[in-house]
Design a protein around this motif. Structure first.
Motif, PDB file in Angstrom:
ATOM      1  N   TRP A  52       0.864  -1.178   0.000  1.00  0.00           N
ATOM      2  CA  TRP A  52       0.000   0.000   0.000  1.00  0.00           C
ATOM      3  C   TRP A  52       0.906   1.236   0.000  1.00  0.00           C
ATOM      4  N   VAL A  53       0.732   2.053  -1.001  1.00  0.00           N
ATOM      5  CA  VAL A  53       1.532   3.266  -1.145  1.00  0.00           C
ATOM      6  C   VAL A  53       0.659   4.472  -0.829  1.00  0.00           C
ATOM      7  N   TYR A  54       1.167   5.355   0.016  1.00  0.00           N
ATOM      8  CA  TYR A  54       0.454   6.586   0.359  1.00  0.00           C
ATOM      9  C   TYR A  54       1.337   7.785   0.015  1.00  0.00           C
ATOM     10  N   ASP A  55       0.804   8.643  -0.830  1.00  0.00           N
ATOM     11  CA  ASP A  55       1.485   9.882  -1.183  1.00  0.00           C
ATOM     12  C   ASP A  55       0.776  11.014  -0.456  1.00  0.00           C
ATOM     13  N   LEU A  56       1.504  11.696   0.424  1.00  0.00           N
ATOM     14  CA  LEU A  56       0.916  12.769   1.223  1.00  0.00           C
ATOM     15  C   LEU A  56       0.900  14.072   0.440  1.00  0.00           C
ATOM     16  N   LYS A  57      -0.256  14.701   0.366  1.00  0.00           N
ATOM     17  CA  LYS A  57      -0.406  15.999  -0.290  1.00  0.00           C
ATOM     18  C   LYS A  57      -0.970  16.989   0.722  1.00  0.00           C
ATOM     19  N   GLU A  73       7.065  -3.747 -10.739  1.00  0.00           N
ATOM     20  CA  GLU A  73       8.198  -4.406 -11.383  1.00  0.00           C
ATOM     21  C   GLU A  73       9.264  -4.796 -10.356  1.00  0.00           C
ATOM     22  N   LYS A  74       9.492  -3.920  -9.386  1.00  0.00           N
ATOM     23  CA  LYS A  74      10.548  -4.167  -8.404  1.00  0.00           C
ATOM     24  C   LYS A  74      10.182  -5.266  -7.422  1.00  0.00           C
ATOM     25  N   TYR A  75       8.964  -5.229  -6.886  1.00  0.00           N
ATOM     26  CA  TYR A  75       8.587  -6.146  -5.811  1.00  0.00           C
ATOM     27  C   TYR A  75       7.767  -7.349  -6.274  1.00  0.00           C
ATOM     28  N   GLN A  76       7.311  -7.308  -7.519  1.00  0.00           N
ATOM     29  CA  GLN A  76       6.557  -8.440  -8.074  1.00  0.00           C
ATOM     30  C   GLN A  76       5.351  -8.810  -7.206  1.00  0.00           C
ATOM     31  N   LYS A  77       4.602  -7.799  -6.791  1.00  0.00           N
ATOM     32  CA  LYS A  77       3.369  -8.026  -6.055  1.00  0.00           C
ATOM     33  C   LYS A  77       2.414  -6.872  -6.326  1.00  0.00           C
ATOM     34  N   PRO A  78       1.124  -7.046  -6.092  1.00  0.00           N
ATOM     35  CA  PRO A  78       0.167  -5.958  -6.342  1.00  0.00           C
ATOM     36  C   PRO A  78       0.481  -4.716  -5.506  1.00  0.00           C
ATOM     37  N   VAL A  79       0.268  -3.572  -6.116  1.00  0.00           N
ATOM     38  CA  VAL A  79       0.512  -2.294  -5.447  1.00  0.00           C
ATOM     39  C   VAL A  79      -0.777  -1.478  -5.476  1.00  0.00           C
ATOM     40  N   HIS A  80      -1.227  -1.055  -4.294  1.00  0.00           N
ATOM     41  CA  HIS A  80      -2.401  -0.192  -4.181  1.00  0.00           C
ATOM     42  C   HIS A  80      -1.913   1.226  -3.876  1.00  0.00           C
ATOM     43  N   THR A  81      -2.252   2.133  -4.751  1.00  0.00           N
ATOM     44  CA  THR A  81      -1.740   3.501  -4.660  1.00  0.00           C
ATOM     45  C   THR A  81      -2.815   4.441  -4.124  1.00  0.00           C
ATOM     46  N   HIS A  82      -2.453   5.220  -3.107  1.00  0.00           N
ATOM     47  CA  HIS A  82      -3.405   6.138  -2.472  1.00  0.00           C
ATOM     48  C   HIS A  82      -2.826   7.547  -2.413  1.00  0.00           C
ATOM     49  N   LEU A  83      -3.734   8.506  -2.465  1.00  0.00           N
ATOM     50  CA  LEU A  83      -3.391   9.880  -2.097  1.00  0.00           C
ATOM     51  C   LEU A  83      -3.998  10.144  -0.731  1.00  0.00           C
ATOM     52  N   PHE A  84      -3.192  10.706   0.158  1.00  0.00           N
ATOM     53  CA  PHE A  84      -3.701  11.142   1.454  1.00  0.00           C
ATOM     54  C   PHE A  84      -3.552  12.653   1.492  1.00  0.00           C
ATOM     55  N   ILE A  85      -4.686  13.345   1.391  1.00  0.00           N
ATOM     56  CA  ILE A  85      -4.681  14.805   1.275  1.00  0.00           C
ATOM     57  C   ILE A  85      -5.076  15.422   2.606  1.00  0.00           C
ATOM     58  N   VAL A  86      -4.279  16.367   3.080  1.00  0.00           N
ATOM     59  CA  VAL A  86      -4.637  17.085   4.309  1.00  0.00           C
ATOM     60  C   VAL A  86      -4.647  18.584   4.037  1.00  0.00           C
ATOM     61  N   THR A  87      -5.628  19.231   4.614  1.00  0.00           N
ATOM     62  CA  THR A  87      -5.732  20.686   4.600  1.00  0.00           C
ATOM     63  C   THR A  87      -5.758  21.136   6.065  1.00  0.00           C
ATOM     64  N   PRO A  88      -5.796  22.429   6.313  1.00  0.00           N
ATOM     65  CA  PRO A  88      -5.921  22.871   7.710  1.00  0.00           C
ATOM     66  C   PRO A  88      -7.234  22.437   8.357  1.00  0.00           C
ATOM     67  N   ALA A  89      -8.217  22.058   7.543  1.00  0.00           N
ATOM     68  CA  ALA A  89      -9.552  21.756   8.084  1.00  0.00           C
ATOM     69  C   ALA A  89      -9.921  20.286   8.072  1.00  0.00           C
ATOM     70  N   LYS A  90      -9.361  19.498   7.152  1.00  0.00           N
ATOM     71  CA  LYS A  90      -9.824  18.122   7.028  1.00  0.00           C
ATOM     72  C   LYS A  90      -8.766  17.240   6.360  1.00  0.00           C
TER      73      LYS A  90
END
Length: 260
Positions: free
Chosen positions: A150-155, A180-197
């Motif tokens: 599970w990959v999380y990219d923080l924005k 390609e590197k790990y030879q397993k399924p990858v789930h990609t997520h964006l985790f977005i934070v603002t000052p409010a939520k």
């Protein structure tokens, strides 16, 4: 396949999504930062994003520095204030000094959700070959759930917005590289934070994403092929439209005008 000599000519290898996006959407920035290699510096918004990410990493690592939340936040606020002591827009700095603790606290949901899973890596360098062009990038947080990643990219954003097309394209590159590197399924997520939520979203990709990436790489190679120097690339930039002029027939005339 694309001829890498086009990119080598302008010292653009290895390529990155950042360079590709800059070329496509911010031509002036591309010329200054990526071709002339001028460091135009950071700003409070960019630095807060970096600091919140760093703070979250320390918390996920259960670093004792993060135990006292108020002290932890104060340390980073002082770092931000010190770094931009002479910044030209002090009101903007004050705004982001107030945003930093709010954004960090709004990362709590990610910690609650994934804090007990092994953090495989943070800022891991990944590599991906696209049409024969070597790309590199750096992921944010990768969690190992045994059979999948599970990959999380923080924005960090001043206000909540939907994931942009550019964010989809970037994460597609990272997803493919990790698969390609790990030879397993990858789930990609964006985790977005603002000052409010906060907002977490798993990204779903279709074949159009790959086609668009390939077209951008081909387009960039085609235009750079027309030029022999950085100055010639710059002469194809249209400041009034903030875009490229693809007709290289105008290069000789513009050289004469500018005495190049």
């Amino acid at each position: 396949m694309v001829d890498n000599s086009v990119f080598e000519k302008f010292d653009l290898l290895p390529m990155s999504y950042s360079k590709l996006n800059s070329f496509a959407n911010y031509p002036c920035q591309f010329i200054i930062n990526k071709l002339y290699k001028v460091d135009t510096g950071s700003n409070p918004a960019m630095r807060v994003g970096h600091y919140v990410e760093e703070m979250l990493h320390l918390k996920l690592q259960k670093d004792e520095l993060a135990d006292d939340e108020e002290l932890f936040i104060e340390i980073y606020k002082k770092k931000l204030k010190s770094e931009f002591e002479d910044y030209h827009d002090q009101e903007n700095l004050k705004k982001y000094l107030s945003y930093l603790p709010k954004m960090y606290k709004n990362c709590e949901q990610l910690f609650v959700q994934l804090g007990n899973y092994p953090l495989l890596s943070y800022q891991e360098q990944i590599e991906k070959n696209i049409l024969g062009v070597p790309f590199i990038g750096y992921t944010d947080f990768i969690f190992d759930l045994d059979s999948e990643l599970w990959v999380y990219d923080l924005k960090t954003k001043a206000r909540m917005t939907k994931p942009s097309n550019s964010e989809y394209l970037q994460q597609w590159v990272y997803k493919k590289a990790l698969e390609e590197k790990y030879q397993k399924p990858v789930h990609t997520h964006l985790f977005i934070v603002t000052p409010a939520k906060d907002h977490s979203e798993e990204l779903q990709f279709n074949d159009d994403i790959e086609v668009e990436i390939h077209n951008k790489v081909k387009g960039m190679a085609t235009m750079l092929q027309k030029c022999n120097t950085i100055e010639e690339v710059a002469l194809l930039y249209q400041p009034n439209l903030d875009s490229w002029e693809w007709n290289d027939q105008n290069i000789p005339a513009r050289k004469q005008i500018w005495g190049i």
